[in-house]
Motif scaffolding. Structure first.
Motif, PDB file in Angstrom:
ATOM      1  N   LEU A 112       0.855  -1.183   0.000  1.00 61.01           N
ATOM      2  CA  LEU A 112       0.000   0.000   0.000  1.00 61.01           C
ATOM      3  C   LEU A 112       0.891   1.233   0.000  1.00 61.01           C
ATOM      4  O   LEU A 112       1.777   1.370   0.842  1.00 61.01           O
ATOM      5  N   MET A 113       0.657   2.122  -0.959  1.00 53.08           N
ATOM      6  CA  MET A 113       1.432   3.357  -1.061  1.00 53.08           C
ATOM      7  C   MET A 113       0.896   4.381  -0.052  1.00 53.08           C
ATOM      8  O   MET A 113      -0.318   4.508   0.110  1.00 53.08           O
ATOM      9  N   THR A 114       1.797   5.104   0.600  1.00 51.35           N
ATOM     10  CA  THR A 114       1.372   6.150   1.522  1.00 51.35           C
ATOM     11  C   THR A 114       0.606   7.197   0.726  1.00 51.35           C
ATOM     12  O   THR A 114       1.102   7.725  -0.272  1.00 51.35           O
ATOM     13  N   PRO A 115      -0.643   7.480   1.135  1.00 47.98           N
ATOM     14  CA  PRO A 115      -1.478   8.400   0.362  1.00 47.98           C
ATOM     15  C   PRO A 115      -1.098   9.861   0.560  1.00 47.98           C
ATOM     16  O   PRO A 115      -0.356  10.210   1.478  1.00 47.98           O
ATOM     17  N   GLN A 116      -1.665  10.696  -0.303  1.00 44.21           N
ATOM     18  CA  GLN A 116      -1.506  12.143  -0.145  1.00 44.21           C
ATOM     19  C   GLN A 116      -2.197  12.574   1.140  1.00 44.21           C
ATOM     20  O   GLN A 116      -3.104  11.904   1.635  1.00 44.21           O
ATOM     21  N   LYS A 117      -1.790  13.706   1.666  1.00 42.11           N
ATOM     22  CA  LYS A 117      -2.388  14.247   2.883  1.00 42.11           C
ATOM     23  C   LYS A 117      -3.904  14.370   2.716  1.00 42.11           C
ATOM     24  O   LYS A 117      -4.397  14.831   1.695  1.00 42.11           O
ATOM     25  N   GLY A 118      -4.622  13.881   3.728  1.00 36.74           N
ATOM     26  CA  GLY A 118      -6.083  13.957   3.715  1.00 36.74           C
ATOM     27  C   GLY A 118      -6.764  12.808   2.978  1.00 36.74           C
ATOM     28  O   GLY A 118      -7.984  12.767   2.901  1.00 36.74           O
ATOM     29  N   GLN A 119      -5.978  11.871   2.430  1.00 37.42           N
ATOM     30  CA  GLN A 119      -6.550  10.732   1.721  1.00 37.42           C
ATOM     31  C   GLN A 119      -6.123   9.444   2.402  1.00 37.42           C
ATOM     32  O   GLN A 119      -5.355   9.450   3.356  1.00 37.42           O
ATOM     33  N   GLY A 120      -6.624   8.328   1.877  1.00 38.33           N
ATOM     34  CA  GLY A 120      -6.262   7.024   2.406  1.00 38.33           C
ATOM     35  C   GLY A 120      -6.020   6.042   1.277  1.00 38.33           C
ATOM     36  O   GLY A 120      -6.555   6.192   0.182  1.00 38.33           O
ATOM     37  N   THR A 121      -5.208   5.053   1.537  1.00 38.91           N
ATOM     38  CA  THR A 121      -4.988   3.943   0.625  1.00 38.91           C
ATOM     39  C   THR A 121      -5.528   2.713   1.328  1.00 38.91           C
ATOM     40  O   THR A 121      -5.271   2.524   2.524  1.00 38.91           O
ATOM     41  N   ALA A 122      -6.290   1.867   0.620  1.00 35.51           N
ATOM     42  CA  ALA A 122      -6.971   0.789   1.337  1.00 35.51           C
ATOM     43  C   ALA A 122      -7.311  -0.404   0.466  1.00 35.51           C
ATOM     44  O   ALA A 122      -7.424  -0.294  -0.762  1.00 35.51           O
ATOM     45  N   HIS A 180      -7.573   0.606  -3.479  1.00 37.05           N
ATOM     46  CA  HIS A 180      -7.614   2.036  -3.795  1.00 37.05           C
ATOM     47  C   HIS A 180      -6.313   2.683  -3.323  1.00 37.05           C
ATOM     48  O   HIS A 180      -5.840   2.402  -2.221  1.00 37.05           O
ATOM     49  N   THR A 181      -5.754   3.552  -4.156  1.00 33.64           N
ATOM     50  CA  THR A 181      -4.564   4.330  -3.803  1.00 33.64           C
ATOM     51  C   THR A 181      -4.962   5.797  -3.698  1.00 33.64           C
ATOM     52  O   THR A 181      -5.556   6.346  -4.627  1.00 33.64           O
ATOM     53  N   GLY A 182      -4.652   6.423  -2.564  1.00 32.45           N
ATOM     54  CA  GLY A 182      -5.077   7.790  -2.279  1.00 32.45           C
ATOM     55  C   GLY A 182      -4.196   8.857  -2.876  1.00 32.45           C
ATOM     56  O   GLY A 182      -3.307   9.383  -2.216  1.00 32.45           O
ATOM     57  N   GLY A 183      -4.447   9.168  -4.135  1.00 37.52           N
ATOM     58  CA  GLY A 183      -3.703  10.230  -4.800  1.00 37.52           C
ATOM     59  C   GLY A 183      -2.647   9.684  -5.746  1.00 37.52           C
ATOM     60  O   GLY A 183      -2.345   8.497  -5.751  1.00 37.52           O
ATOM     61  N   PRO A 184      -2.070  10.568  -6.572  1.00 37.27           N
ATOM     62  CA  PRO A 184      -1.068  10.149  -7.566  1.00 37.27           C
ATOM     63  C   PRO A 184       0.295   9.900  -6.920  1.00 37.27           C
ATOM     64  O   PRO A 184       1.258  10.621  -7.150  1.00 37.27           O
ATOM     65  N   VAL A 185       0.373   8.855  -6.079  1.00 42.73           N
ATOM     66  CA  VAL A 185       1.576   8.561  -5.307  1.00 42.73           C
ATOM     67  C   VAL A 185       2.236   7.245  -5.721  1.00 42.73           C
ATOM     68  O   VAL A 185       3.193   6.807  -5.085  1.00 42.73           O
ATOM     69  N   GLY A 186       1.722   6.612  -6.758  1.00 49.41           N
ATOM     70  CA  GLY A 186       2.263   5.322  -7.188  1.00 49.41           C
ATOM     71  C   GLY A 186       1.175   4.276  -7.250  1.00 49.41           C
ATOM     72  O   GLY A 186      -0.011   4.588  -7.244  1.00 49.41           O
ATOM     73  N   ASN A 187       1.585   3.010  -7.300  1.00 47.75           N
ATOM     74  CA  ASN A 187       0.647   1.905  -7.428  1.00 47.75           C
ATOM     75  C   ASN A 187       0.607   1.073  -6.157  1.00 47.75           C
ATOM     76  O   ASN A 187       1.642   0.711  -5.615  1.00 47.75           O
ATOM     77  N   SER A 188      -0.607   0.765  -5.696  1.00 50.65           N
ATOM     78  CA  SER A 188      -0.784  -0.173  -4.589  1.00 50.65           C
ATOM     79  C   SER A 188      -1.140  -1.525  -5.188  1.00 50.65           C
ATOM     80  O   SER A 188      -1.714  -1.597  -6.279  1.00 50.65           O
ATOM     81  N   GLN A 189      -0.802  -2.581  -4.453  1.00 49.86           N
ATOM     82  CA  GLN A 189      -1.003  -3.918  -5.007  1.00 49.86           C
ATOM     83  C   GLN A 189      -1.285  -4.928  -3.905  1.00 49.86           C
ATOM     84  O   GLN A 189      -0.787  -4.800  -2.786  1.00 49.86           O
ATOM     85  N   VAL A 190      -2.074  -5.940  -4.230  1.00 45.89           N
ATOM     86  CA  VAL A 190      -2.322  -7.079  -3.358  1.00 45.89           C
ATOM     87  C   VAL A 190      -2.495  -8.303  -4.253  1.00 45.89           C
ATOM     88  O   VAL A 190      -2.926  -8.175  -5.400  1.00 45.89           O
ATOM     89  N   THR A 191      -2.117  -9.469  -3.751  1.00 44.97           N
ATOM     90  CA  THR A 191      -2.335 -10.705  -4.493  1.00 44.97           C
ATOM     91  C   THR A 191      -3.426 -11.493  -3.790  1.00 44.97           C
ATOM     92  O   THR A 191      -3.261 -11.901  -2.634  1.00 44.97           O
TER      93      THR A 191
END
Length: 186
Positions: free
Chosen positions: A47-57, A157-168
């Motif tokens: 999970l990529m660290t999201p932008q301030k005020g958002q979440g990655t989940a 979901h990735t919170g903002g243009p911070v990269g790609n989150s992934q799960v298998t």
């Protein structure tokens, strides 16, 4: 969309970070009727660290086919301050279609390997499991009625243009009073 390859040893789900809210995932399309116990198991969580005020989940969601369009979510998330959390959410719509969200059971964790939603009668129980322990923990319970499930979803979901989150995705286990999958792989 990527073709699945058996060498992946699971189904990789990749969510690119964008400015607008987007997600990637899978969903079931057959109804689940009566009592149920639905669980997803996963690994290779990034999970990529999201932008301030958002979440990655990672969201594991059950949609009911009731008038309120009830949605039950088990959530594993990363906050913009770097904290990993388990949470649950109940969404219902009023008669105008306006959604109301109720979160419950938020707790800090370090990892996740499984999310589970089970209903007995009219009560749904949301359960989480960390990668570091074999113990499952109840996040919360909600009274939701006994409407049929119209779909189960696993979303990333990735919170903002911070990269790609992934799960298998390793396993989607559906146990129910009645469920007939579209196909069976032997």
């Amino acid at each position: 969309n990527r073709p699945w390859n058996q060498d992946f040893q699971g189904l990789p789900i990749l969510a690119a970070g964008t400015t607008n809210w987007t997600s990637s995932g899978i969903t079931t399309q057959q109804p689940i009727v009566g009592d149920f116990d639905v669980r997803v198991e996963f690994d290779d969580v990034l999970l990529m660290t999201p932008q301030k005020g958002q979440g990655t989940a990672i969201f594991f969601q059950i949609d009911l086919s009731d008038a309120q369009q009830t949605q039950i979510s088990a959530i594993f998330s990363l906050t913009d301050t770097g904290i990993y959390e388990f949470d649950s959410q109940l969404r219902t719509n009023d008669e105008t279609g306006k959604p109301t969200y109720r979160n419950s059971g938020r707790r800090n964790t370090t990892s996740a390997s499984s999310l589970r939603i089970a209903r007995r009668g009219t009560v749904v129980t949301i359960v989480s499991q960390s990668s570091s322990t074999a113990d499952a923990r109840i996040i919360s319970e909600f009274e939701v009625g006994d409407a049929a499930v119209s779909g189960a979803k696993l979303l990333v979901h990735t919170g903002g243009p911070v990269g790609n989150s992934q799960v298998t995705l390793k396993k989607l286990d559906i146990r129910a009073a009645f469920y007939e999958p579209l196909f069976i792989i032997k």
